[in-house]
Every structure is written in structure tokens, then in C-alpha cells.
Design a protein around this motif. Structure first.
Motif, PDB file in Angstrom:
ATOM      1  N   MET A   1       0.845  -1.195   0.000  1.00  0.00           N
ATOM      2  CA  MET A   1       0.000   0.000   0.000  1.00  0.00           C
ATOM      3  C   MET A   1       0.878   1.242   0.000  1.00  0.00           C
ATOM      4  O   MET A   1       1.858   1.317   0.741  1.00  0.00           O
ATOM      5  CB  MET A   1      -0.912  -0.003   1.228  1.00  0.00           C
ATOM      6  N   VAL A   2       0.526   2.234  -0.845  1.00  0.00           N
ATOM      7  CA  VAL A   2       1.307   3.471  -0.960  1.00  0.00           C
ATOM      8  C   VAL A   2       0.546   4.603  -0.291  1.00  0.00           C
ATOM      9  O   VAL A   2      -0.655   4.761  -0.503  1.00  0.00           O
ATOM     10  CB  VAL A   2       1.580   3.838  -2.432  1.00  0.00           C
ATOM     11  N   ALA A   3       1.241   5.406   0.543  1.00  0.00           N
ATOM     12  CA  ALA A   3       0.599   6.534   1.215  1.00  0.00           C
ATOM     13  C   ALA A   3       1.626   7.641   1.381  1.00  0.00           C
ATOM     14  O   ALA A   3       2.834   7.425   1.213  1.00  0.00           O
ATOM     15  CB  ALA A   3       0.027   6.110   2.565  1.00  0.00           C
ATOM     16  N   ALA A  17       7.453  15.508   4.005  1.00  0.00           N
ATOM     17  CA  ALA A  17       6.498  14.540   3.452  1.00  0.00           C
ATOM     18  C   ALA A  17       7.276  13.390   2.825  1.00  0.00           C
ATOM     19  O   ALA A  17       8.299  13.601   2.161  1.00  0.00           O
ATOM     20  CB  ALA A  17       5.605  15.201   2.420  1.00  0.00           C
ATOM     21  N   TYR A  18       6.761  12.151   3.063  1.00  0.00           N
ATOM     22  CA  TYR A  18       7.430  10.971   2.542  1.00  0.00           C
ATOM     23  C   TYR A  18       6.429  10.076   1.823  1.00  0.00           C
ATOM     24  O   TYR A  18       5.262  10.015   2.196  1.00  0.00           O
ATOM     25  CB  TYR A  18       8.055  10.149   3.694  1.00  0.00           C
ATOM     26  N   HIS A  19       6.912   9.391   0.773  1.00  0.00           N
ATOM     27  CA  HIS A  19       6.160   8.274   0.215  1.00  0.00           C
ATOM     28  C   HIS A  19       6.406   7.072   1.122  1.00  0.00           C
ATOM     29  O   HIS A  19       7.573   6.705   1.358  1.00  0.00           O
ATOM     30  CB  HIS A  19       6.643   7.927  -1.202  1.00  0.00           C
ATOM     31  N   SER A  20       5.354   6.466   1.606  1.00  0.00           N
ATOM     32  CA  SER A  20       5.476   5.310   2.476  1.00  0.00           C
ATOM     33  C   SER A  20       4.860   4.092   1.795  1.00  0.00           C
ATOM     34  O   SER A  20       3.658   4.104   1.474  1.00  0.00           O
ATOM     35  CB  SER A  20       4.779   5.565   3.822  1.00  0.00           C
ATOM     36  N   VAL A  21       5.687   3.060   1.533  1.00  0.00           N
ATOM     37  CA  VAL A  21       5.232   1.840   0.869  1.00  0.00           C
ATOM     38  C   VAL A  21       5.265   0.691   1.884  1.00  0.00           C
ATOM     39  O   VAL A  21       6.336   0.325   2.403  1.00  0.00           O
ATOM     40  CB  VAL A  21       6.106   1.493  -0.340  1.00  0.00           C
ATOM     41  N   ARG A  34       8.751   1.253   3.768  1.00  0.00           N
ATOM     42  CA  ARG A  34       9.897   1.946   3.175  1.00  0.00           C
ATOM     43  C   ARG A  34       9.468   3.379   2.867  1.00  0.00           C
ATOM     44  O   ARG A  34       8.444   3.597   2.229  1.00  0.00           O
ATOM     45  CB  ARG A  34      10.341   1.270   1.875  1.00  0.00           C
ATOM     46  N   ARG A  35      10.261   4.336   3.314  1.00  0.00           N
ATOM     47  CA  ARG A  35       9.912   5.743   3.113  1.00  0.00           C
ATOM     48  C   ARG A  35      10.902   6.414   2.162  1.00  0.00           C
ATOM     49  O   ARG A  35      12.119   6.211   2.289  1.00  0.00           O
ATOM     50  CB  ARG A  35       9.880   6.495   4.434  1.00  0.00           C
ATOM     51  N   THR A  36      10.336   7.244   1.262  1.00  0.00           N
ATOM     52  CA  THR A  36      11.153   8.030   0.327  1.00  0.00           C
ATOM     53  C   THR A  36      10.770   9.496   0.465  1.00  0.00           C
ATOM     54  O   THR A  36       9.581   9.843   0.374  1.00  0.00           O
ATOM     55  CB  THR A  36      10.921   7.591  -1.131  1.00  0.00           C
ATOM     56  N   LEU A  37      11.766  10.343   0.701  1.00  0.00           N
ATOM     57  CA  LEU A  37      11.485  11.771   0.900  1.00  0.00           C
ATOM     58  C   LEU A  37      10.919  12.392  -0.367  1.00  0.00           C
ATOM     59  O   LEU A  37      11.474  12.219  -1.459  1.00  0.00           O
ATOM     60  CB  LEU A  37      12.781  12.500   1.305  1.00  0.00           C
ATOM     61  N   ILE A  38       9.813  13.122  -0.212  1.00  0.00           N
ATOM     62  CA  ILE A  38       9.227  13.878  -1.334  1.00  0.00           C
ATOM     63  C   ILE A  38       9.666  15.327  -1.254  1.00  0.00           C
ATOM     64  O   ILE A  38      10.171  15.912  -2.207  1.00  0.00           O
ATOM     65  CB  ILE A  38       7.685  13.816  -1.299  1.00  0.00           C
ATOM     66  N   GLY A  39       9.455  15.936  -0.064  1.00  0.00           N
ATOM     67  CA  GLY A  39       9.779  17.349   0.098  1.00  0.00           C
ATOM     68  C   GLY A  39       9.271  17.859   1.426  1.00  0.00           C
ATOM     69  O   GLY A  39       8.851  17.087   2.296  1.00  0.00           O
ATOM     70  N   ARG A  40       9.278  19.167   1.593  1.00  0.00           N
ATOM     71  CA  ARG A  40       8.790  19.764   2.842  1.00  0.00           C
ATOM     72  C   ARG A  40       7.409  20.363   2.622  1.00  0.00           C
ATOM     73  O   ARG A  40       7.068  20.774   1.519  1.00  0.00           O
ATOM     74  CB  ARG A  40       9.760  20.842   3.341  1.00  0.00           C
ATOM     75  N   LEU A  41       6.640  20.433   3.694  1.00  0.00           N
ATOM     76  CA  LEU A  41       5.280  20.964   3.629  1.00  0.00           C
ATOM     77  C   LEU A  41       5.325  22.475   3.799  1.00  0.00           C
ATOM     78  O   LEU A  41       5.869  22.988   4.799  1.00  0.00           O
ATOM     79  CB  LEU A  41       4.414  20.332   4.725  1.00  0.00           C
ATOM     80  N   ASP A  42       4.772  23.203   2.801  1.00  0.00           N
ATOM     81  CA  ASP A  42       4.671  24.656   2.897  1.00  0.00           C
ATOM     82  C   ASP A  42       3.464  24.987   3.783  1.00  0.00           C
ATOM     83  O   ASP A  42       2.315  24.721   3.419  1.00  0.00           O
ATOM     84  CB  ASP A  42       4.495  25.272   1.502  1.00  0.00           C
ATOM     85  N   SER A  43       3.730  25.572   4.960  1.00  0.00           N
ATOM     86  CA  SER A  43       2.649  25.825   5.915  1.00  0.00           C
ATOM     87  C   SER A  43       1.653  26.859   5.415  1.00  0.00           C
ATOM     88  O   SER A  43       0.494  26.867   5.831  1.00  0.00           O
ATOM     89  CB  SER A  43       3.239  26.297   7.249  1.00  0.00           C
ATOM     90  N   ALA A  44       2.087  27.727   4.496  1.00  0.00           N
ATOM     91  CA  ALA A  44       1.191  28.788   4.004  1.00  0.00           C
ATOM     92  C   ALA A  44       0.209  28.265   2.963  1.00  0.00           C
ATOM     93  O   ALA A  44      -0.973  28.624   2.964  1.00  0.00           O
ATOM     94  CB  ALA A  44       2.009  29.934   3.407  1.00  0.00           C
ATOM     95  N   PRO A  72       3.841   9.668  -9.043  1.00  0.00           N
ATOM     96  CA  PRO A  72       2.510   9.196  -8.664  1.00  0.00           C
ATOM     97  C   PRO A  72       2.578   8.349  -7.397  1.00  0.00           C
ATOM     98  O   PRO A  72       3.424   7.464  -7.258  1.00  0.00           O
ATOM     99  CB  PRO A  72       2.066   8.371  -9.877  1.00  0.00           C
ATOM    100  N   ALA A  73       1.695   8.643  -6.442  1.00  0.00           N
ATOM    101  CA  ALA A  73       1.705   7.936  -5.173  1.00  0.00           C
ATOM    102  C   ALA A  73       1.035   6.577  -5.289  1.00  0.00           C
ATOM    103  O   ALA A  73       1.211   5.721  -4.424  1.00  0.00           O
ATOM    104  CB  ALA A  73       1.007   8.770  -4.104  1.00  0.00           C
ATOM    105  N   MET A  74       0.251   6.388  -6.345  1.00  0.00           N
ATOM    106  CA  MET A  74      -0.431   5.109  -6.539  1.00  0.00           C
ATOM    107  C   MET A  74      -0.679   4.916  -8.025  1.00  0.00           C
ATOM    108  O   MET A  74      -0.534   5.852  -8.814  1.00  0.00           O
ATOM    109  CB  MET A  74      -1.745   5.097  -5.761  1.00  0.00           C
ATOM    110  N   SER A  75      -1.036   3.726  -8.377  1.00  0.00           N
ATOM    111  CA  SER A  75      -1.315   3.441  -9.782  1.00  0.00           C
ATOM    112  C   SER A  75      -2.476   4.304 -10.263  1.00  0.00           C
ATOM    113  O   SER A  75      -3.461   4.481  -9.551  1.00  0.00           O
ATOM    114  CB  SER A  75      -1.652   1.952  -9.946  1.00  0.00           C
ATOM    115  N   HIS A  76      -2.330   4.820 -11.484  1.00  0.00           N
ATOM    116  CA  HIS A  76      -3.339   5.750 -11.960  1.00  0.00           C
ATOM    117  C   HIS A  76      -3.481   5.634 -13.475  1.00  0.00           C
ATOM    118  O   HIS A  76      -2.492   5.602 -14.205  1.00  0.00           O
ATOM    119  CB  HIS A  76      -2.943   7.180 -11.589  1.00  0.00           C
ATOM    120  N   ARG A  77      -4.721   5.558 -13.925  1.00  0.00           N
ATOM    121  CA  ARG A  77      -5.006   5.535 -15.356  1.00  0.00           C
ATOM    122  C   ARG A  77      -5.708   6.845 -15.715  1.00  0.00           C
ATOM    123  O   ARG A  77      -6.644   7.270 -15.022  1.00  0.00           O
ATOM    124  CB  ARG A  77      -5.898   4.349 -15.701  1.00  0.00           C
ATOM    125  N   SER A  78      -5.272   7.512 -16.772  1.00  0.00           N
ATOM    126  CA  SER A  78      -5.870   8.806 -17.129  1.00  0.00           C
ATOM    127  C   SER A  78      -5.861   9.015 -18.636  1.00  0.00           C
ATOM    128  O   SER A  78      -5.118   8.345 -19.364  1.00  0.00           O
ATOM    129  CB  SER A  78      -5.103   9.950 -16.446  1.00  0.00           C
TER     130      SER A  78
END
Length: 536
Positions: A1-3, A17-21, A34-44, A72-78
Motif C-alpha cells: 500500500m502506498v501513502a 512529506a514521505y512516500h510510504s510503501v 519503506r519511506r522516500t522523501l518527497i519534500g517539505r510541507l509549505d505551511s502557508a 505518482p503515489a499510486m497506480s493511476h489511469r488517465s
């Protein structure tokens, strides 16, 4: 599961913020992550800003519109086919690169809104969220109505001018540029430039004006300017030339309709060494005088053009150039070369004469029945001799000499230019000005600009710019459809809808896969000058 999970650094107070699998550890027999760094949260803003973990934004090595803020945090069809087309056009014309250079913080939002305006055909911006979930687009996330207004507000005049300069350099300097204005009606009482003026669509609402410059060969726009609604077309030339000069444009060649004619404008064009081609009214004395000299032989067989079903003649004459010189306290006067191209259409002459006769008949009946219209008084005096007696009543006689003079120039129209060319070439060049009229149609119908539905100057300026960016894409597609003969079988909406059906599949850690594609869809890409999409 990805979150996506968030964790706050107690020392710095920064939330990352991290991708957590999640996965199952067979040795420890328990669930792990397993966590992968995405970035920091802009509080504004609540958005995730990409970072390397030391509060530094990641460096962007490319300006491709396919770069998303995060994977993409999860599988996505578009749906992908139509937005891929716009991606490819943006790269080909340099639109994506130029928008990125001028708006580095919001370029993806600007492009995504432009895509939405093109593909959704007049759908309000508050529907963007639904469209965003179904389509792959540059920003990759939803943009709320409030956020779109914030994006519009960040579009500064300085950045727009830089964009015009970059796009202008990509156009051919040797080509003529079609220039015209249109009116945009508005209900707003807060926009300063919304004024009552002559409305080309006869709308009774107050309006603002939009001036647009198009390349005659490329059929692409590269400059626009917003004007007050009560400004006459003929008053805009001086400012246009100044603006083009500031943008670094040289060897300017303009194609304009007769609304831009004035002696001051022609003198200004000569003074700045600008080549021009302009329609003029047949009522101008110098235009009629030159025609009178060739009138009797105008409709000779040698002057007839079968392709356009017109009689064409060219007269070389001189323009009495005048320039005030305040530093010398005098006015410089000298002759300048001018060509007048005349055209005569037999069918148009008959149509005009018939309409004129109907008008005369209606005016005569108004006089004889005593039902005079105050607005027609000048016409009564111009075309009729009116005698009224107690016994015979009102007797009306036609002024034959005046009527004959009015009919003399029916079926004629004229173009003037300071560039050497024959009458047919001038006519063909002038008719390319229709590209501006079609562009105005695209702005008003497909890009939702028939009404300026904004309440602030910043929102209006920003939205106009995004719509202008969208117009460049639309203009390219329509030009390619015309060149390849696609207009016989497709509408613009039909082409975009057909390509929009193509899907893509995104999966974390996997390359993008493109769905099934029909041969007809593949051929549409090729006809539009774009390589069909392939899986990465």
C-alpha cells in the motif's frame, strides 16, 4: 500500500512529506514500511515543496511540461492523448520553455489551466478539479477556483513582456503581421477600462478592447494588449509601434483594416519606416481622384482575374508626408511613394445598387406620407428636392446628379501600401488577416472570453494572458488542419475529442505506458506535425 506520511523535525520545526510503501517482512514476520522523501510541507499553501532534505529545493534539469511536482503515489489511469498533443506542440513552438522562463514558480499551473480552456470548450474553471482527476497534465494536481485566481494575480506585466519578446524572436521577421482589435463585453463596474464604445458585435454592454498581432505566415499570435473600451482603432497605432520597438521587433510589416486609417497614422508608419498594407474607404478624396483617372478603362478584359472574379488595377501615386519637428519649430513635408490597389466586383456593385435603391424608395415614401424620421433629415436633403404646397401637398424629386455620383463607386474597394507588389498579391496578403478574426472567435467562444467574468484588474490581466497562451496552441492546430485538409472531415473539437480517448497508465517506480491507439488517431498526430505518443 502506498501513502504519504508527514513528520516534523523537532529541531527545525520543518514538516517533511514521505512516500510510504508498506510490505511484509518474512524474517521478522511483521509489517514494515519503506519511506522516500518527497519534500517539505509549505505551511502557508499546504503544498509539498520538493527538497533534498536540507531545506533546499531540488534543481530542475529540464523544462519539459511532463515534469510533475512528485511521482505518482499510486497506480493511476488517465486520459492522455489530447494533453500529450499540447505537450508536444508546446515543446515544438517553445511555448513551454518560454512560460517556464518567465513564470518559474507557476508555469505548470499556467499550462494546465491553458490545456483545460482548450479541451473543455467554455466550461467554467470551477470544473477543473473533475477534469484534473481524469487527465494527465503538466501540474498533475487539482487547481481550485481560488488557486487559479492566485495564479492569475502572480502574472506580472514585466513577465508578460518578457514572454512576448521570447515568442516574437521565434517568429519570422520578414513576414507581414496582421493587426486588429475586438471588443469584450463586461458586467463589471470595478474594471477601469470597461467603457461604452463602438461594439463590433453591436452588444449594448460596456466593454474593453483587445488588440492582437498575428504572424501572416506562421498564423501564430505573439503579442496582445488590453485597451479601454472607448478607444478608437485609429488611436492605437502609435502605441503599437512603440510596444513592438520595446520588444526588439525590427523590419515591421503590418496588415490592417480601414478602421486604422488616418493621415496621422500613415505619416507615423512612414516616419518609423514600417511597411504596411491597409484597406481604405472609397470616400477618401485621394482614392477617388486616382480611380477617376482610370475609371473608363477599368473593366477591360486584361484586368480581369478569373480566380477571384474581380477586375484589378494598381496605381502608383505619392503620399504628402508631413512631420512636425518641435526641435526646429517647423513641419517637414516631402512626397513618399504609395501604391493604391483597386478592385471591382460586378456582383457586389449590383447588390449595393439594389440596396441603395430600396433605401431611396423608403426615404421617398417617408417624405410623401409625412412620416419623416428625424435621424433621416440629412439624407432627405442630400438626395431629394422637396416642395410642399397647400393644394398639391409634398412633391419629391430625385437629385439625379447626386444619386449618380453615389452609384459611381459601388462594387469598388481599395488597398494602399508602401511595399511594391501587384494587386493580386496584395489581395491575397490582405485576406490572410482573417486569421485574426478567427482568433477572436476562438477567444470568445472556445476560450470563454465573450464576457469578461472577473471582478479585479489583476485577475483580468492574468486570465487574459493564460487565454492568450491557449490561443497559440489553438492557432497552431487550426493552421495544421487547414494545411492538411482535415477541416473537410473534422472540426477542431472533433480532432481533440478523438485524441483525448487515448489513455496512459502510471505506476510508482514504473515507466509510463500508453494505451491502445487506432491508425486514424496515429495519422492525426502525423498530420498535425507531431510524433504519436509511445510508452516510455
Amino acid at each position: 500500500m502506498v501513502a504519504i506520511v508527514y513528520q516534523t523535525d523537532k529541531r527545525s520545526g520543518i514538516t517533511y512529506a514521505y512516500h510510504s510503501v508498506s510490505y511484509w517482512d518474512k524474517e521478522k514476520k511483521q509489517s514494515r514500511a519503506r519511506r522516500t522523501l518527497i519534500g517539505r510541507l509549505d505551511s502557508a499553501t499546504g503544498e509539498i515543496v520538493p527538497t533534498d532534505g536540507r531545506n533546499r529545493k531540488k534543481h530542475e534539469d529540464t523544462v519539459s511540461v511532463n515534469d510533475r511536482p512528485d511521482a505518482p503515489a499510486m497506480s493511476h489511469r488517465s486520459f492522455y492523448g489530447a494533453t500529450y498533443l499540447l505537450d508536444a506542440i508546446g515543446e515544438k513552438l517553445g511555448i513551454a520553455q518560454d512560460v517556464h522562463r518567465c513564470f518559474p514558480d507557476t508555469y505548470q499551473q499556467i499550462l494546465s489551466i491553458a490545456y483545460y480552456l482548450i479541451l473543455e470548450d467554455s466550461t467554467p474553471l470551477y470544473r477543473f478539479e473533475k477534469w484534473s482527476t481524469l487527465h494527465k497534465h503538466p501540474y498533475g494536481k487539482s487547481i481550485t477556483s481560488q488557486r487559479s485566481s492566485e495564479v492569475f494575480a502572480t502574472i506580472t506585466e514585466e513577465a508578460k513582456q518578457r514572454f512576448f519578446t521570447l515568442q516574437g524572436k521565434r517568429r519570422l521577421e520578414q513576414e507581414f503581421w496582421a493587426y486588429d482589435t475586438t471588443s469584450l463585453s463586461s458586467y463589471s463596474e470595478t474594471l477601469r477600462q470597461v467603457q461604452y464604445g463602438y461594439n463590433k458585435e453591436h452588444d449594448l454592454l460596456p466593454q474593453l478592447k483587445l488588440a492582437l498581432v498575428f504572424g501572416q505566415e506562421s498564423n501564430l499570435p505573439f503579442y496582445y494588449r488590453k485597451l479601454a473600451g472607448n478607444i478608437l482603432d485609429s488611436k492605437t497605432i502609435r502605441h503599437l509601434l512603440t510596444d513592438l520597438d520595446l520588444l526588439g521587433c525590427s523590419r515591421i510589416k503590418l496588415v490592417m483594416d480601414r478602421g486604422f486609417y488616418s493621415e496621422a497614422n500613415i505619416n507615423c508608419l512612414y516616419r518609423d519606416h514600417v511597411k504596411f498594407l491597409m484597406s481604405v474607404k472609397m470616400s477618401l478624396s485621394f482614392v477617388r481622384n486616382e480611380l477617376d483617372g482610370i475609371y473608363d478603362t477599368f473593366r477591360s478584359f486584361e484586368q480581369y482575374n478569373e480566380d477571384y472574379e474581380l477586375y484589378c488595377r494598381t496605381v502608383r501615386t505619392t503620399w504628402k508626408y508631413a512631420q512636425k519637428r518641435p526641435y526646429k519649430g517647423d513641419t517637414l513635408q516631402e512626397p513618399r511613394r504609395l501604391y493604391i490597389h483597386y478592385y471591382y466586383n460586378i456582383a457586389k456593385a449590383a447588390e449595393d445598387e439594389q440596396a441603395f435603391d430600396r433605401r431611396l424608395l423608403a426615404l421617398k415614401q417617408e417624405l410623401e406620407t409625412g412620416e419623416r424620421v428625424p435621424e433621416h433629415e440629412k439624407l432627405y436633403q442630400k438626395y431629394f428636392l422637396i416642395r410642399t404646397t397647400p393644394k398639391r401637398g409634398t412633391h419629391v424629386t430625385i437629385r439625379e446628379e447626386v444619386i449618380s455620383k453615389a452609384r459611381r463607386y459601388y462594387g469598388f474597394f481599395a488597398l494602399i501600401t508602401n511595399e511594391t507588389m501587384d494587386a493580386v498579391t496584395a489581395l491575397e496578403l490582405y485576406r490572410t488577416k482573417d486569421v485574426v478574426e478567427k482568433a477572436f472567435g476562438n477567444l470568445k467562444e472556445r476560450l470563454s472570453m465573450r464576457r469578461a467574468l472577473v471582478s479585479s484588474e489583476q485577475s483580468l490581466d492574468g486570465k487574459l494572458f493564460v487565454q492568450f497562451v491557449a490561443l497559440i496552441y489553438l492557432s497552431y492546430i487550426k493552421k495544421q488542419m487547414q494545411v492538411k485538409g482535415l477541416l473537410k472531415d473534422y472540426t477542431l473539437s472533433g480532432v481533440l475529442d478523438k485524441l483525448d480517448l487515448i489513455e496512459c497508465f502510471e505506476q510508482p517506480g514504473k515507466a509510463l505506458r500508453v494505451g491502445e491507439m487506432l491508425d486514424a488517431q496515429r495519422q492525426l498526430y502525423l498530420d498535425l506535425g507531431i510524433d504519436p505518443p509511445t510508452s516510455l
